[in-house]
Design a protein around this motif. Structure first.
Motif, short mmCIF file in Angstrom:
data_model
loop_
_atom_site.label_atom_id
_atom_site.label_comp_id
_atom_site.label_asym_id
_atom_site.label_seq_id
_atom_site.Cartn_x
_atom_site.Cartn_y
_atom_site.Cartn_z
N GLY A 1 1.00 -1.22 -0.05
CA GLY A 1 -0.10 -0.14 0.11
C GLY A 1 0.78 1.15 0.09
N LEU A 2 1.87 1.06 0.51
CA LEU A 2 2.91 2.40 0.86
C LEU A 2 3.45 2.52 -0.52
CD1 LEU A 2 4.06 4.52 2.65
CD2 LEU A 2 6.10 2.89 3.30
N THR A 3 4.30 1.47 -1.08
CA THR A 3 4.97 1.60 -2.27
C THR A 3 3.99 2.19 -3.53
OG1 THR A 3 4.93 -0.71 -2.51
CG2 THR A 3 6.75 0.13 -1.54
N SER A 4 2.95 1.63 -3.53
CA SER A 4 2.04 1.94 -4.51
C SER A 4 1.49 3.40 -4.33
CB SER A 4 0.63 0.88 -4.32
OG SER A 4 1.07 -0.36 -4.74
N PHE A 5 1.36 3.80 -2.92
CA PHE A 5 1.05 5.27 -2.78
C PHE A 5 2.13 6.09 -3.54
CE2 PHE A 5 1.97 8.76 0.13
CZ PHE A 5 0.74 9.57 -0.32
N TYR A 6 3.52 5.87 -3.02
CA TYR A 6 4.60 6.70 -3.51
C TYR A 6 4.66 6.67 -5.23
CZ TYR A 6 6.44 6.87 1.20
OH TYR A 6 6.71 7.31 2.58
N GLN A 7 4.52 5.47 -5.80
CA GLN A 7 4.48 5.29 -7.00
C GLN A 7 3.37 6.12 -7.80
OE1 GLN A 7 4.12 1.47 -9.66
NE2 GLN A 7 6.17 1.36 -8.92
N ASP A 8 2.16 5.92 -7.22
CA ASP A 8 1.16 6.94 -7.92
C ASP A 8 1.36 8.26 -7.71
OD1 ASP A 8 -0.04 4.38 -8.60
OD2 ASP A 8 -1.64 4.47 -6.97
N PHE A 9 1.82 8.74 -6.44
CA PHE A 9 2.37 9.97 -6.37
C PHE A 9 3.20 10.76 -7.20
CE2 PHE A 9 3.84 13.66 -4.09
CZ PHE A 9 3.11 14.07 -3.35
N ILE A 10 4.22 10.03 -7.33
CA ILE A 10 5.31 10.38 -8.31
C ILE A 10 4.80 10.38 -9.76
CG2 ILE A 10 7.53 9.56 -9.27
CD1 ILE A 10 8.09 8.46 -6.43
N ASN A 11 4.12 9.43 -10.21
CA ASN A 11 3.63 9.36 -11.57
C ASN A 11 2.68 10.65 -11.93
OD1 ASN A 11 5.10 7.29 -12.29
ND2 ASN A 11 3.32 5.72 -11.78
N GLU A 12 2.26 11.41 -10.98
CA GLU A 12 1.32 12.24 -11.18
C GLU A 12 2.18 13.77 -11.23
OE1 GLU A 12 -1.55 12.12 -8.12
OE2 GLU A 12 -2.61 10.25 -8.79
N THR A 13 3.27 13.62 -11.18
CA THR A 13 4.14 14.74 -11.16
C THR A 13 5.21 14.80 -12.47
OG1 THR A 13 6.03 13.90 -9.95
CG2 THR A 13 4.24 14.70 -8.59
N ARG A 14 5.81 15.92 -12.57
CA ARG A 14 6.76 15.92 -13.59
C ARG A 14 7.76 14.94 -13.73
NH1 ARG A 14 8.38 20.60 -16.56
NH2 ARG A 14 7.42 21.91 -15.12
N ARG A 15 7.89 14.30 -12.62
CA ARG A 15 9.05 13.05 -12.59
C ARG A 15 8.64 11.89 -13.71
NH1 ARG A 15 13.10 15.47 -10.98
NH2 ARG A 15 11.77 17.25 -11.25
N ALA A 16 7.34 12.05 -13.82
CA ALA A 16 7.00 10.73 -14.64
C ALA A 16 7.05 11.11 -16.30
CB ALA A 16 5.52 10.44 -14.52
N LYS A 17 7.64 12.40 -16.74
CA LYS A 17 7.54 12.83 -18.04
C LYS A 17 8.80 12.04 -18.77
CE LYS A 17 4.80 17.01 -17.59
NZ LYS A 17 3.81 16.63 -18.45
N THR A 18 8.64 11.88 -19.95
CA THR A 18 9.71 11.03 -20.50
C THR A 18 10.62 12.05 -21.61
OG1 THR A 18 8.08 10.13 -22.31
CG2 THR A 18 8.75 8.79 -20.35
N ILE A 19 10.04 13.16 -21.82
CA ILE A 19 10.26 14.19 -22.44
C ILE A 19 10.86 15.36 -21.66
CG2 ILE A 19 10.06 15.61 -24.66
CD1 ILE A 19 8.39 13.59 -25.78
#
Length: 674
Positions: A654-672
């Motif tokens: 639950g914790l690691t999924s929370f962090y992963q989702d949180f990060i993916n909703e920010t600029r960090r997830a952009k590939t360009i």
């Protein structure tokens, strides 16, 4: 470093997210009272599962100088090449020992690993005890194996002096080579031959090298495990080495042993910082193309993909303090363009007319004594510490005429020590450390009673001189110094270079770092330009953003420090309406972390405390328990340790999924890159 694992600006993955945590702060079920190199494997699994890809550590070098808890600071290296024995994982070797010793190990391990904080002294003593027992079992075969011989051949330039230093330090129960006798004042090959020809001392030397070999293997293995998961490891390069270190013992000509490095006053410390390290003799280092630094960087690259260059401003100029000073206020930048007497007088200051002593010596009158000690204590202070010299002036008696002499006083109350320090600092100028006939305005001189004693005209003239000196005079000169040093250091390896450029930053430092492709450090609450906070919108790509550092309070503790600041931050920076909550609840921490992750910075590396404090279930009750260091204290006990096992963090889906989702909703997830 694995040459196939390289982290680069503008790469296939433009934005990276990570966690910052000291090795000593890690906690696993199998530790021995402190984090160990092997713990990086479990940490990397947690990081990977959480959608992050970089781990940032503090320095991991041996710091055994005082042989007590003061050695807990990772920034006081006894060797910039040797790894700290306290991080050795003994568990893989314990089955080599007798059943009774294994049982004793298990008992001590359980007791010390249950402690909430690191017990540095007990942990290190116990580890050396069991390491010695392991050496007796497998030391000879290890020393004779091909892998060890290769390790020795590749590292003997530092390993021999380090091992000899450790043996002599332990023999004389002091790291001060001046106390070892004239014969051992400085390392030489003859000392190595002498020590290794003594069977007992040779065994002690072999033990030191045996432990370094095991540490090397364990850290290499852990980093390779991180790389297999796609996780980079970022190290930390301390700004200096201790004057009672193996490095200074073996290479005293590379250091200015009569000076101390530190920092001018800043938000961390109103009286500046005195790190007590000797400053670098850069001219001597340049003679062989900075070979010592090149070797140091290549040693780091054995383990790390990136590094944080501690106090990068020190490569432009360092805050240099006389060896007789205790606090930082009596220092000056070095190198720097000092002022001759005639230039000072061009500002309308009667420097020689009044006598240079008026500007260079502590200004002490009755009202100054009252201000520092209280009127009721004036007569006592005068009788004990001062001599009257006429015209209402006093000077400090010979036995307290330096801050180091004051520090050495016994049975003297702290308030008197503090007052005597302030008297020493009540000067307007300090002499240049290279030329006694050149001068520098004392940092923060405008706040001294010596300055307040002057008339309006002289105060205005001194203020103009002060501003001209500290804001612009040396910038071009310092830039030249940086370009002489930093390229050689950066080009020594392929590691990603990051610099800690906080504090009193000259305007041209960011340009130099950009030109050399060295990432800056951005902490929102520590603006470099005097603004309320750093505007994260303008964060450059070549930078590292973080919410806190080991020298600051973590977010929850910071939130409670200054109510007015917090309220303004809540309304004007976060743009949340109404009264700011008294405590930084999870949604507050999440918003601050989110704002950092949404910046254009290449690296967003958040302290593990702030990651955990994004949750309500896992955070500690008392935010102050999460603090790592207080830089106002020269000797702080670095003993913060996670209250949670890394295994539990890793296995908490639950914790690691929370962090992963949180990060993916920010600029960090952009590939360009944007």
């Amino acid at each position: 470093m694995d040459t196939n694992f390289v982290i680069r600006p503008h790469g296939d993955k433009p934005y990276h997210t990570g966690v910052a945590v000291p090795i000593f702060s890690l906690r696993t079920e199998h530790d021995f009272g402190i984090g160990q190199f092997s713990d990086l494997k479990i940490l990397a699994e947690f990081v990977h599962c959480s959608g992050m890809d970089i781990i940032q550590l503090l320095p991991v070098n041996d710091t055994t100088i005082f042989m007590n808890w003061k050695d807990s600071s990772p920034y006081r290296a006894v060797s910039v090449f040797a790894l700290h024995p306290i991080y050795l994982d003994l568990a893989p070797f314990i089955n080599q020992l007798s059943d009774s010793v294994q049982k004793k190990f298990a008992t001590e391990q359980a007791e010390i690993n249950a402690l909430a904080q690191v017990d540095y002294e007990q942990t290190l003593a116990s580890k050396w005890k069991f390491a010695g027992a392991i050496y007796k079992k497998i030391g000879k075969s290890t020393i004779e194996c091909d892998d060890f011989k290769e390790f020795f051949d590749e590292n003997q330039a530092w390993l021999k002096a380090y091992a000899a230093f450790c043996v002599l330090r332990d023999k004389f129960v002091s790291a001060d080579s001046n106390l070892w006798g004239e014969h051992f004042v400085q390392y030489s090959e003859s000392i190595w031959s002498e020590l290794t020809s003594d069977p007992k001392l040779n065994e002690q030397i072999n033990l030191q090298m045996f432990v370094q070999f095991l540490l090397h293997q364990q850290l290499k293995e852990a980093v390779e495990f991180c790389h297999a998961l796609g996780v980079a490891v970022k190290g930390d390069i301390s700004v200096g080495v201790d004057r009672k270190s193996a490095d200074a013992w073996a290479n005293p000509d590379l250091f200015n042993m009569d000076m101390q490095a530190g920092a001018p006053p800043d938000p961390f410390s109103a009286v500046g910082q005195n790190w007590e390290f000797p400053t670098y003799n850069w001219d001597k280092m340049a003679e062989d193309g900075f070979d010592w630094w090149t070797r140091r960087m290549k040693s780091m690259a054995e383990y790390f993909d990136a590094y944080r260059l501690d106090h990068i401003l020190g490569f432009f100029r360092i805050w240099e303090i006389p060896a007789t000073a205790v606090r930082g206020l009596l220092g000056h930048f070095s190198p720097a363009l000092a002022m001759p007497d005639w230039e000072i007088e061009n500002y309308g200051i009667p420097f020689r007319w009044w006598g240079v002593e008026r500007f260079l010596e502590p200004f002490i009158k009755d009202w100054v004594i009252d201000e520092n000690f209280g009127r009721d204590n004036r007569d006592y202070i005068i009788s004990q510490f001062l001599d009257y010299v006429g015209n209402g002036n006093y000077r400090l008696k010979a036995f307290v005429n330096t801050q180091s002499k004051v520090e050495a006083l016994t049975d003297t109350p702290d308030w008197q020590i503090e007052g005597l320090y302030r008297l020493h600092e009540n000067v307007l100028f300090v002499r240049d450390h290279q030329n006694e006939y050149m001068y520098h305005p004392r940092i923060k001189m405008l706040e001294t009673s010596s300055f307040r004693e002057l008339g309006d005209e002289f105060r205005n003239n001194l203020e103009r001189l002060y501003n001209d000196y500290f804001y612009g005079r040396n910038y071009g000169f310092w830039e030249e110094q940086a370009y002489k040093k930093l390229p050689a250091i950066k080009e020594a390896t392929e590691m990603l270079a990051c610099g800690e450029d906080l504090g009193m930053v000259p305007d041209n430092v960011p340009n130099v770092m950009w030109n050399l492709q060295i990432l800056r450090l951005i902490i929102e609450r520590m603006p470099a330009d005097g603004d309320f906070v750093s505007d994260l919108v303008y964060t450059p790509y070549l930078s590292v953003v973080t919410t806190s550092s080991h020298d600051t309070t973590p977010l929850r503790m910071w939130w409670e420090e200054d109510r007015d600041f917090t309220q303004r931050y809540y309304n004007d920076v976060m743009h949340w309406i109404g009264e700011a909550p008294q405590f930084a609840e999870p949604e507050i921490v999440q918003e601050i972390v989110r704002r950092n992750l949404n910046t254009k910075a290449m690296l967003a590396i958040i302290p593990i405390q702030d990651w955990i404090d994004m949750t309500s279930e896992l955070r500690v009750d008392n935010p102050s328990d999460e603090r790592i260091n207080n830089p106002e204290h020269t000797y702080h006990y670095w003993r913060y340790r996670l209250h949670l096992d890394l295994e539990d963090l890793r296995d908490n889906e639950g914790l690691t999924s929370f962090y992963q989702d949180f990060i993916n909703e920010t600029r960090r997830a952009k590939t360009i890159e944007e």
